[in-house]
Design a protein around this motif. Structure first.
Motif, PDB file in Angstrom:
ATOM      1  N   GLN A   1      35.205 -10.773  18.878  1.00 55.86           N
ATOM      2  CA  GLN A   1      34.902 -10.688  20.450  1.00 55.86           C
ATOM      3  C   GLN A   1      33.210 -10.809  20.604  1.00 55.86           C
ATOM      4  O   GLN A   1      32.836 -10.105  19.679  1.00 55.86           O
ATOM      5  CB  GLN A   1      35.668 -10.194  21.331  1.00 55.86           C
ATOM      6  CG  GLN A   1      35.092  -8.716  21.430  1.00 55.86           C
ATOM      7  CD  GLN A   1      36.050  -8.085  22.320  1.00 55.86           C
ATOM      8  OE1 GLN A   1      35.953  -8.368  23.365  1.00 55.86           O
ATOM      9  NE2 GLN A   1      36.533  -6.795  22.040  1.00 55.86           N
ATOM     10  N   ARG A   2      32.813 -11.339  21.560  1.00 60.94           N
ATOM     11  CA  ARG A   2      31.392 -11.134  21.990  1.00 60.94           C
ATOM     12  C   ARG A   2      31.663 -10.755  23.388  1.00 60.94           C
ATOM     13  O   ARG A   2      32.865 -10.764  23.927  1.00 60.94           O
ATOM     14  CB  ARG A   2      30.655 -12.582  22.074  1.00 60.94           C
ATOM     15  CG  ARG A   2      30.460 -12.979  20.535  1.00 60.94           C
ATOM     16  CD  ARG A   2      29.383 -12.105  19.883  1.00 60.94           C
ATOM     17  NE  ARG A   2      29.147 -12.467  18.688  1.00 60.94           N
ATOM     18  CZ  ARG A   2      29.923 -12.331  17.519  1.00 60.94           C
ATOM     19  NH1 ARG A   2      30.942 -11.612  17.643  1.00 60.94           N
ATOM     20  NH2 ARG A   2      29.453 -12.935  16.304  1.00 60.94           N
ATOM     21  N   LEU A   3      30.645 -10.687  24.304  1.00 60.78           N
ATOM     22  CA  LEU A   3      30.583 -10.179  25.654  1.00 60.78           C
ATOM     23  C   LEU A   3      31.664 -11.324  26.525  1.00 60.78           C
ATOM     24  O   LEU A   3      32.389 -10.937  27.292  1.00 60.78           O
ATOM     25  CB  LEU A   3      29.604  -9.873  26.157  1.00 60.78           C
ATOM     26  CG  LEU A   3      29.412  -9.105  27.573  1.00 60.78           C
ATOM     27  CD1 LEU A   3      29.761  -7.849  27.390  1.00 60.78           C
ATOM     28  CD2 LEU A   3      27.972  -9.119  28.096  1.00 60.78           C
ATOM     29  N   ASP A   4      31.170 -12.570  26.151  1.00 61.14           N
ATOM     30  CA  ASP A   4      31.704 -13.661  27.009  1.00 61.14           C
ATOM     31  C   ASP A   4      32.678 -14.494  26.299  1.00 61.14           C
ATOM     32  O   ASP A   4      33.212 -15.353  27.171  1.00 61.14           O
ATOM     33  CB  ASP A   4      30.394 -14.374  27.423  1.00 61.14           C
ATOM     34  CG  ASP A   4      29.875 -15.130  26.004  1.00 61.14           C
ATOM     35  OD1 ASP A   4      29.900 -14.476  25.276  1.00 61.14           O
ATOM     36  OD2 ASP A   4      29.266 -16.168  26.418  1.00 61.14           O
ATOM     37  N   LYS A   5      33.249 -14.015  24.990  1.00 59.99           N
ATOM     38  CA  LYS A   5      34.136 -15.045  24.273  1.00 59.99           C
ATOM     39  C   LYS A   5      34.760 -14.352  23.294  1.00 59.99           C
ATOM     40  O   LYS A   5      34.556 -13.287  22.656  1.00 59.99           O
ATOM     41  CB  LYS A   5      33.469 -16.263  23.767  1.00 59.99           C
ATOM     42  CG  LYS A   5      32.226 -15.858  22.683  1.00 59.99           C
ATOM     43  CD  LYS A   5      31.602 -17.349  22.462  1.00 59.99           C
ATOM     44  CE  LYS A   5      30.581 -17.682  23.273  1.00 59.99           C
ATOM     45  NZ  LYS A   5      29.097 -17.329  23.190  1.00 59.99           N
TER      46      LYS A   5
ATOM     47  N   GLN B   1      36.624 -18.794  25.829  1.00 61.40           N
ATOM     48  CA  GLN B   1      35.717 -18.150  26.688  1.00 61.40           C
ATOM     49  C   GLN B   1      36.467 -17.389  27.683  1.00 61.40           C
ATOM     50  O   GLN B   1      37.462 -17.632  28.314  1.00 61.40           O
ATOM     51  CB  GLN B   1      35.216 -19.431  27.663  1.00 61.40           C
ATOM     52  CG  GLN B   1      33.737 -19.059  28.189  1.00 61.40           C
ATOM     53  CD  GLN B   1      32.490 -19.201  27.168  1.00 61.40           C
ATOM     54  OE1 GLN B   1      32.635 -19.715  26.128  1.00 61.40           O
ATOM     55  NE2 GLN B   1      31.899 -18.021  27.421  1.00 61.40           N
ATOM     56  N   LYS B   2      35.885 -16.212  27.814  1.00 60.07           N
ATOM     57  CA  LYS B   2      36.583 -15.073  28.859  1.00 60.07           C
ATOM     58  C   LYS B   2      36.411 -15.514  30.170  1.00 60.07           C
ATOM     59  O   LYS B   2      35.258 -16.109  30.441  1.00 60.07           O
ATOM     60  CB  LYS B   2      35.915 -13.742  28.576  1.00 60.07           C
ATOM     61  CG  LYS B   2      36.261 -13.257  27.279  1.00 60.07           C
ATOM     62  CD  LYS B   2      35.760 -11.819  26.968  1.00 60.07           C
ATOM     63  CE  LYS B   2      35.794 -11.174  25.667  1.00 60.07           C
ATOM     64  NZ  LYS B   2      35.152 -10.068  25.414  1.00 60.07           N
TER      65      LYS B   2
ATOM     66  N   GLU C   1      35.874 -13.548  32.804  1.00 56.12           N
ATOM     67  CA  GLU C   1      34.949 -12.505  33.143  1.00 56.12           C
ATOM     68  C   GLU C   1      34.351 -11.892  32.049  1.00 56.12           C
ATOM     69  O   GLU C   1      35.137 -11.528  31.071  1.00 56.12           O
ATOM     70  CB  GLU C   1      35.511 -11.373  34.209  1.00 56.12           C
ATOM     71  CG  GLU C   1      35.750 -11.940  35.400  1.00 56.12           C
ATOM     72  CD  GLU C   1      36.708 -10.947  36.273  1.00 56.12           C
ATOM     73  OE1 GLU C   1      36.146  -9.798  36.139  1.00 56.12           O
ATOM     74  OE2 GLU C   1      37.545 -11.161  36.989  1.00 56.12           O
ATOM     75  N   LYS C   2      33.057 -11.804  31.877  1.00 57.23           N
ATOM     76  CA  LYS C   2      32.227 -11.060  30.745  1.00 57.23           C
ATOM     77  C   LYS C   2      32.779  -9.673  30.864  1.00 57.23           C
ATOM     78  O   LYS C   2      33.021  -8.907  31.715  1.00 57.23           O
ATOM     79  CB  LYS C   2      30.626 -11.094  30.957  1.00 57.23           C
ATOM     80  CG  LYS C   2      30.193 -12.445  30.629  1.00 57.23           C
ATOM     81  CD  LYS C   2      28.811 -12.577  30.657  1.00 57.23           C
ATOM     82  CE  LYS C   2      28.102 -13.758  30.424  1.00 57.23           C
ATOM     83  NZ  LYS C   2      26.789 -13.987  30.262  1.00 57.23           N
TER      84      LYS C   2
ATOM     85  N   TRP D   1      33.825  -6.601  27.445  1.00 63.12           N
ATOM     86  CA  TRP D   1      34.641  -6.114  26.072  1.00 63.12           C
ATOM     87  C   TRP D   1      35.901  -5.943  26.126  1.00 63.12           C
ATOM     88  O   TRP D   1      36.453  -5.102  27.063  1.00 63.12           O
ATOM     89  CB  TRP D   1      33.684  -5.058  25.284  1.00 63.12           C
ATOM     90  CG  TRP D   1      32.544  -5.326  24.964  1.00 63.12           C
ATOM     91  CD1 TRP D   1      31.364  -5.538  25.692  1.00 63.12           C
ATOM     92  CD2 TRP D   1      32.236  -6.058  23.789  1.00 63.12           C
ATOM     93  NE1 TRP D   1      30.412  -6.003  24.924  1.00 63.12           N
ATOM     94  CE2 TRP D   1      30.859  -6.304  23.710  1.00 63.12           C
ATOM     95  CE3 TRP D   1      33.243  -6.354  22.517  1.00 63.12           C
ATOM     96  CZ2 TRP D   1      30.161  -6.938  22.495  1.00 63.12           C
ATOM     97  CZ3 TRP D   1      32.414  -7.144  21.606  1.00 63.12           C
ATOM     98  CH2 TRP D   1      31.082  -7.251  21.437  1.00 63.12           C
TER      99      TRP D   1
ATOM    100  N   ASP E   1      25.629  -6.865  20.354  1.00 64.40           N
ATOM    101  CA  ASP E   1      25.809  -8.304  20.943  1.00 64.40           C
ATOM    102  C   ASP E   1      24.578  -8.875  21.979  1.00 64.40           C
ATOM    103  O   ASP E   1      24.431  -8.470  23.017  1.00 64.40           O
ATOM    104  CB  ASP E   1      27.072  -8.427  21.679  1.00 64.40           C
ATOM    105  CG  ASP E   1      27.505  -9.621  22.268  1.00 64.40           C
ATOM    106  OD1 ASP E   1      26.843 -10.705  21.442  1.00 64.40           O
ATOM    107  OD2 ASP E   1      28.272  -9.866  23.086  1.00 64.40           O
TER     108      ASP E   1
ATOM    109  N   GLU F   1      23.070 -12.243  23.793  1.00 70.74           N
ATOM    110  CA  GLU F   1      23.554 -13.673  24.257  1.00 70.74           C
ATOM    111  C   GLU F   1      22.730 -14.312  23.241  1.00 70.74           C
ATOM    112  O   GLU F   1      21.629 -14.639  22.950  1.00 70.74           O
ATOM    113  CB  GLU F   1      22.655 -13.578  25.680  1.00 70.74           C
ATOM    114  CG  GLU F   1      23.702 -14.673  26.408  1.00 70.74           C
ATOM    115  CD  GLU F   1      25.017 -14.502  26.674  1.00 70.74           C
ATOM    116  OE1 GLU F   1      25.860 -15.329  26.400  1.00 70.74           O
ATOM    117  OE2 GLU F   1      25.193 -13.289  27.121  1.00 70.74           O
TER     118      GLU F   1
END
Length: 126
Positions: free
Chosen positions: A10-14, A79-80, A82-83, A85, A113, A115
């Protein structure tokens, strides 16, 4: 039916979800805003059916998510909604199923992480 191996990072947004299934046929992937990820495909000499239903940790943005069906695997960028973790991939607490594994090749820690740090080319190879 059988379960294919699933790797995730994962990343912050996905969330990256890779379904490891070589030479799959008739691959179908579905994602709902609630975070329900379903997959089915046939593979192997006997054309076995492989199926998967994962209830993801949180809601997702279906319109912004991408799916790439490749020769050896099906790669999804979820894609999450909401951003933030996620503590784990799946909504249910406890040990994940044996076929769900962390994708250490794509994993980064929260503090690493940045962007846009990871686009398709360096992080994903077929």
């Amino acid at each position: 039916s059988r379960h294919p191996e699933v790797k995730w990072a994962q990343r912050l947004d996905k969330v990256y979800v890779t379904v490891q299934l070589a030479d799959s046929k008739n691959a179908k992937v579905d994602l709902t805003p609630d975070g329900v990820f379903t997959f089915s495909a046939n593979a192997g000499a006997q054309d076995h059916l492989y199926e998967l239903k994962l209830e993801l940790f949180d809601k997702v943005n279906v319109e912004e998510s991408k799916i790439n069906v490749g020769v050896r695997s099906i790669f999804c960028v979820v894609q999450k909604a909401e951003k933030g973790w996620w503590k784990r991939l799946l909504h249910a607490e406890g040990k994940p199923p044996h076929y769900v594994k962390v994708d250490w090749d794509k994993w980064v820690d929260e503090n690493e992480d940045e962007e846009g740090m990871c686009m398709f080319k360096p992080c994903y190879s077929t």
